[in-house]
Scaffold this motif. Structure first.
Motif, PDB file in Angstrom:
ATOM      1  N   MET A 160      95.041 -24.689 -39.890  1.00 24.37           N
ATOM      2  CA  MET A 160      95.241 -25.840 -40.769  1.00 24.37           C
ATOM      3  C   MET A 160      94.342 -25.751 -41.985  1.00 24.37           C
ATOM      4  SD  MET A 160      95.467 -28.799 -37.792  1.00 24.37           S
ATOM      5  CE  MET A 160      95.453 -30.178 -38.947  1.00 24.37           C
ATOM      6  N   ALA A 161      93.094 -25.320 -41.779  1.00 23.80           N
ATOM      7  CA  ALA A 161      92.169 -25.163 -42.908  1.00 23.80           C
ATOM      8  C   ALA A 161      92.616 -24.039 -43.824  1.00 23.80           C
ATOM      9  CB  ALA A 161      90.750 -24.907 -42.382  1.00 23.80           C
ATOM     10  N   ALA A 162      93.114 -22.942 -43.244  1.00 17.32           N
ATOM     11  CA  ALA A 162      93.548 -21.803 -44.049  1.00 17.32           C
ATOM     12  C   ALA A 162      94.668 -22.191 -45.009  1.00 17.32           C
ATOM     13  CB  ALA A 162      93.987 -20.660 -43.140  1.00 17.32           C
ATOM     14  N   ARG A 163      95.512 -23.117 -44.596  1.00 15.19           N
ATOM     15  CA  ARG A 163      96.594 -23.562 -45.483  1.00 15.19           C
ATOM     16  C   ARG A 163      96.062 -24.308 -46.696  1.00 15.19           C
ATOM     17  NH1 ARG A 163      99.368 -24.129 -40.395  1.00 15.19           N
ATOM     18  NH2 ARG A 163      98.794 -26.312 -40.135  1.00 15.19           N
ATOM     19  N   HIS A 164      94.807 -24.735 -46.638  1.00 11.82           N
ATOM     20  CA  HIS A 164      94.163 -25.398 -47.777  1.00 11.82           C
ATOM     21  C   HIS A 164      93.247 -24.446 -48.539  1.00 11.82           C
ATOM     22  CE1 HIS A 164      95.429 -29.573 -46.888  1.00 11.82           C
ATOM     23  NE2 HIS A 164      95.385 -29.190 -45.628  1.00 11.82           N
ATOM     24  N   GLY A 165      93.372 -23.133 -48.298  1.00 14.26           N
ATOM     25  CA  GLY A 165      92.525 -22.166 -48.979  1.00 14.26           C
ATOM     26  C   GLY A 165      91.102 -22.170 -48.484  1.00 14.26           C
ATOM     27  N   MET A 166      90.910 -22.513 -47.216  1.00 21.20           N
ATOM     28  CA  MET A 166      89.573 -22.567 -46.635  1.00 21.20           C
ATOM     29  C   MET A 166      89.503 -21.704 -45.383  1.00 21.20           C
ATOM     30  SD  MET A 166      88.499 -26.584 -46.931  1.00 21.20           S
ATOM     31  CE  MET A 166      88.724 -27.481 -48.481  1.00 21.20           C
ATOM     32  N   ALA A 167      88.325 -21.165 -45.129  1.00 17.45           N
ATOM     33  CA  ALA A 167      88.059 -20.546 -43.839  1.00 17.45           C
ATOM     34  C   ALA A 167      87.760 -21.659 -42.841  1.00 17.45           C
ATOM     35  CB  ALA A 167      86.879 -19.593 -43.938  1.00 17.45           C
ATOM     36  N   GLY A 168      88.178 -21.463 -41.601  1.00 17.33           N
ATOM     37  CA  GLY A 168      87.940 -22.470 -40.573  1.00 17.33           C
ATOM     38  C   GLY A 168      87.363 -21.831 -39.333  1.00 17.33           C
ATOM     39  N   ILE A 169      86.449 -22.537 -38.687  1.00 15.10           N
ATOM     40  CA  ILE A 169      85.834 -22.072 -37.445  1.00 15.10           C
ATOM     41  C   ILE A 169      85.885 -23.212 -36.435  1.00 15.10           C
ATOM     42  CG2 ILE A 169      83.753 -21.153 -36.338  1.00 15.10           C
ATOM     43  CD1 ILE A 169      82.846 -20.199 -39.096  1.00 15.10           C
ATOM     44  N   TYR A 170      86.409 -22.911 -35.254  1.00 11.29           N
ATOM     45  CA  TYR A 170      86.554 -23.924 -34.209  1.00 11.29           C
ATOM     46  C   TYR A 170      85.872 -23.449 -32.938  1.00 11.29           C
ATOM     47  CZ  TYR A 170      88.995 -26.648 -30.549  1.00 11.29           C
ATOM     48  OH  TYR A 170      89.306 -27.440 -29.472  1.00 11.29           O
ATOM     49  N   LEU A 171      85.072 -24.317 -32.342  1.00 11.08           N
ATOM     50  CA  LEU A 171      84.405 -24.062 -31.067  1.00 11.08           C
ATOM     51  C   LEU A 171      84.662 -25.260 -30.159  1.00 11.08           C
ATOM     52  CD1 LEU A 171      80.858 -23.087 -32.450  1.00 11.08           C
ATOM     53  CD2 LEU A 171      82.785 -21.536 -32.070  1.00 11.08           C
ATOM     54  N   ALA A 172      84.791 -25.012 -28.864  1.00 11.72           N
ATOM     55  CA  ALA A 172      85.023 -26.120 -27.937  1.00 11.72           C
ATOM     56  C   ALA A 172      84.466 -25.791 -26.562  1.00 11.72           C
ATOM     57  CB  ALA A 172      86.513 -26.446 -27.831  1.00 11.72           C
ATOM     58  N   VAL A 173      84.117 -26.833 -25.821  1.00  8.54           N
ATOM     59  CA  VAL A 173      83.734 -26.686 -24.421  1.00  8.54           C
ATOM     60  C   VAL A 173      84.999 -26.828 -23.587  1.00  8.54           C
ATOM     61  CG1 VAL A 173      82.341 -27.564 -22.531  1.00  8.54           C
ATOM     62  CG2 VAL A 173      81.443 -27.628 -24.865  1.00  8.54           C
ATOM     63  N   ALA A 174      85.269 -25.832 -22.766  1.00  9.89           N
ATOM     64  CA  ALA A 174      86.466 -25.857 -21.930  1.00  9.89           C
ATOM     65  C   ALA A 174      86.393 -26.990 -20.912  1.00  9.89           C
ATOM     66  CB  ALA A 174      86.634 -24.524 -21.211  1.00  9.89           C
ATOM     67  N   ASN A 175      87.567 -27.427 -20.437  1.00 11.86           N
ATOM     68  CA  ASN A 175      87.655 -28.573 -19.539  1.00 11.86           C
ATOM     69  C   ASN A 175      87.655 -28.199 -18.067  1.00 11.86           C
ATOM     70  OD1 ASN A 175      89.597 -29.983 -22.047  1.00 11.86           O
ATOM     71  ND2 ASN A 175      87.720 -30.928 -21.320  1.00 11.86           N
ATOM     72  N   ALA A 176      87.183 -27.019 -17.759  1.00 14.32           N
ATOM     73  CA  ALA A 176      86.994 -26.611 -16.367  1.00 14.32           C
ATOM     74  C   ALA A 176      86.074 -25.408 -16.352  1.00 14.32           C
ATOM     75  CB  ALA A 176      88.324 -26.265 -15.704  1.00 14.32           C
ATOM     76  N   ASN A 177      85.091 -25.435 -15.489  1.00 14.19           N
ATOM     77  CA  ASN A 177      84.214 -24.279 -15.326  1.00 14.19           C
ATOM     78  C   ASN A 177      84.881 -23.259 -14.395  1.00 14.19           C
ATOM     79  OD1 ASN A 177      82.171 -25.235 -17.015  1.00 14.19           O
ATOM     80  ND2 ASN A 177      81.206 -26.383 -15.349  1.00 14.19           N
ATOM     81  N   GLY A 178      84.265 -22.109 -14.273  1.00 14.65           N
ATOM     82  CA  GLY A 178      84.822 -21.085 -13.409  1.00 14.65           C
ATOM     83  C   GLY A 178      84.076 -19.777 -13.510  1.00 14.65           C
ATOM     84  N   MET A 179      82.956 -19.775 -14.259  1.00 18.10           N
ATOM     85  CA  MET A 179      82.206 -18.545 -14.464  1.00 18.10           C
ATOM     86  C   MET A 179      80.704 -18.842 -14.384  1.00 18.10           C
ATOM     87  SD  MET A 179      82.303 -15.926 -17.714  1.00 18.10           S
ATOM     88  CE  MET A 179      81.478 -17.046 -18.858  1.00 18.10           C
ATOM     89  N   PRO A 180      79.947 -18.045 -13.648  1.00 23.24           N
ATOM     90  CA  PRO A 180      78.500 -18.240 -13.616  1.00 23.24           C
ATOM     91  C   PRO A 180      77.843 -17.580 -14.817  1.00 23.24           C
ATOM     92  CG  PRO A 180      79.100 -16.453 -12.153  1.00 23.24           C
ATOM     93  CD  PRO A 180      80.385 -16.990 -12.716  1.00 23.24           C
ATOM     94  N   PRO A 181      76.611 -17.961 -15.157  1.00 24.86           N
ATOM     95  CA  PRO A 181      75.857 -17.176 -16.126  1.00 24.86           C
ATOM     96  C   PRO A 181      75.729 -15.736 -15.619  1.00 24.86           C
ATOM     97  CG  PRO A 181      74.765 -19.265 -15.669  1.00 24.86           C
ATOM     98  CD  PRO A 181      75.864 -19.126 -14.660  1.00 24.86           C
ATOM     99  N   TRP A 182      75.498 -14.814 -16.523  1.00 19.33           N
ATOM    100  CA  TRP A 182      75.459 -13.396 -16.157  1.00 19.33           C
ATOM    101  C   TRP A 182      74.458 -13.148 -15.026  1.00 19.33           C
ATOM    102  CZ3 TRP A 182      78.791  -9.788 -16.804  1.00 19.33           C
ATOM    103  CH2 TRP A 182      78.439  -8.444 -16.604  1.00 19.33           C
ATOM    104  N   GLY A 183      74.950 -12.581 -13.943  1.00 21.68           N
ATOM    105  CA  GLY A 183      74.104 -12.316 -12.788  1.00 21.68           C
ATOM    106  C   GLY A 183      73.994 -13.475 -11.825  1.00 21.68           C
TER     107      GLY A 183
END
Length: 359
Positions: free
Chosen positions: A139-162
């Protein structure tokens, strides 16, 4: 009657027009008590996800969303609002509304602020699952802008490394950079090798999971999608992907006052509890450093050179965003194929809401 698409597996995918699917899904959300304008936005984002090949975050999500609305996990009367603001930032309280509605508001606000300030960042709290990550930077790109999106997923399922405690999720990252011609560069990835949505699509299609998506507690591969919850999601790039997942969680979750780690609510198994999802969106004007035409032309030239660089197959290389743009063009022209299980779920919801229409 809509045309039938026979897949290699022999299943019958019916094709429907973009507008037909949006109208049908809007009606389902309205019947659940969602206000008209919010129902339309949510339907648009969900159909757009399927349109761009992100079927794990498209119409397959409608029935679970409706279940959460009925159970009280999503507030049908929500009205997202800005609770803190500067010239180049804003914090939105989503009011526990549909995530697509909250994130559409966030992008529109970020784009408007970046148009004045050159760059803007908008965070969300009390939001919900917002679907395909790539929709929002696009949506941002259509306005001539770079866009960056980050989100927290709505379900866990992975431990920290190790580790052994699955307190991390497939937190998505998406980045779009506009170009003078052709589709923008559009990266859309989970920080795990596969998202929960991709596993759900494989389960519905009766396909085994590729090795490397899910592992058991001894590190052995799990390829049966019905057993995926018995194991752990695997990060992209080993410990690097694990670290990236944490970074996204801190930026999109903790900075916003949203859920992260042990606080994350699994929206698949707990439909009545609000998830307090956090998201972060950054919009950057492409002309922040140099004239817009020059920047967009340079991006286009670099993308062209990458596509035409050495190829194992001899065909031009496919860059992030190319396939999504190709599918969007094809499906808008030829209509969108919908899997039988997804169509059946939507029709079941229509019957439940006493809506006479069926797909």
């Amino acid at each position: 009657m809509s045309p039938i698409l026979l897949t290699p597996a022999g299943s019958r995918h019916m094709r429907y027009s973009f507008d037909e699917l949006i109208s049908f899904c809007t009606e389902l959300f309205c019947a659940a008590g969602i206000r008209d304008e919010h129902a339309l936005i949510a339907a648009q984002r969900l159909v757009e996800a399927d349109l761009r090949g992100r079927s794990g975050h498209g119409l397959i999500r409608v029935a679970p969303y409706l279940e959460r609305i009925r159970a009280g996990g999503i507030d049908r009367y929500a009205q997202p609002r800005v609770i803190r603001e500067t010239a180049a930032s804003a914090h939105i309280d989503g009011g526990n509304g549909l995530g697509q509605v909250v994130m559409t508001m966030a992008v529109e606000l970020a784009v408007a602020k970046a148009a004045e300030a050159g760059i803007a960042v908008v965070g969300t709290v009390n939001s919900n699952h917002a679907g395909a990550a790539g929709l929002y930077p696009a949506m941002a790109a259509r306005h001539g802008m770079a866009g960056i999106y980050l989100a927290v997923a709505n379900a866990n399922g992975m431990p920290p490394w190790g580790g052994t405690d699955p307190v991390l999720g497939p937190n998505p990252i998406s980045i779009a950079v506009p170009s003078a011609d052709g589709p923008p560069f559009l990266l859309d990835i989970a920080t795990t090798a596969a998202s929960h949505g991709a596993i759900k699509v494989a389960r519905q299609a009766g396909r085994p999971l590729p090795v490397g998506w899910v592992a058991d507690r001894e590190g052995g591969p799990i390829t049966d999608p019905d057993r995926a919850d018995e194991g752990f999601l695997l990060p992209i790039g080993g410990y690097k992907g694990s670290g990236l997942t944490i970074a996204v969680g801190l930026l999109a979750g903790v900075l916003n006052g949203a859920a992260f780690g042990h606080d994350v609510v699994d929206h698949r198994t707990n439909p009545s509890t609000p998830t307090n999802t956090g998201q972060l969106f950054i919009a950057l004007r492409a002309d922040a450093f140099r004239p817009l035409e020059t920047v967009l032309a340079d991006v286009a030239e670099h993308l062209r050179a990458l596509r035409e660089s050495g190829s194992q197959s001899g065909d031009p290389l496919r860059l992030p965003g190319d396939q999504a743009a190709h599918l969007e063009e094809e499906y808008l022209r030829d209509s969108l194929p919908i899997a039988p299980a997804v169509r059946d779920a939507l029709n079941t919801e229509a019957a439940r809401a006493n809506i006479p229409r069926r797909l």
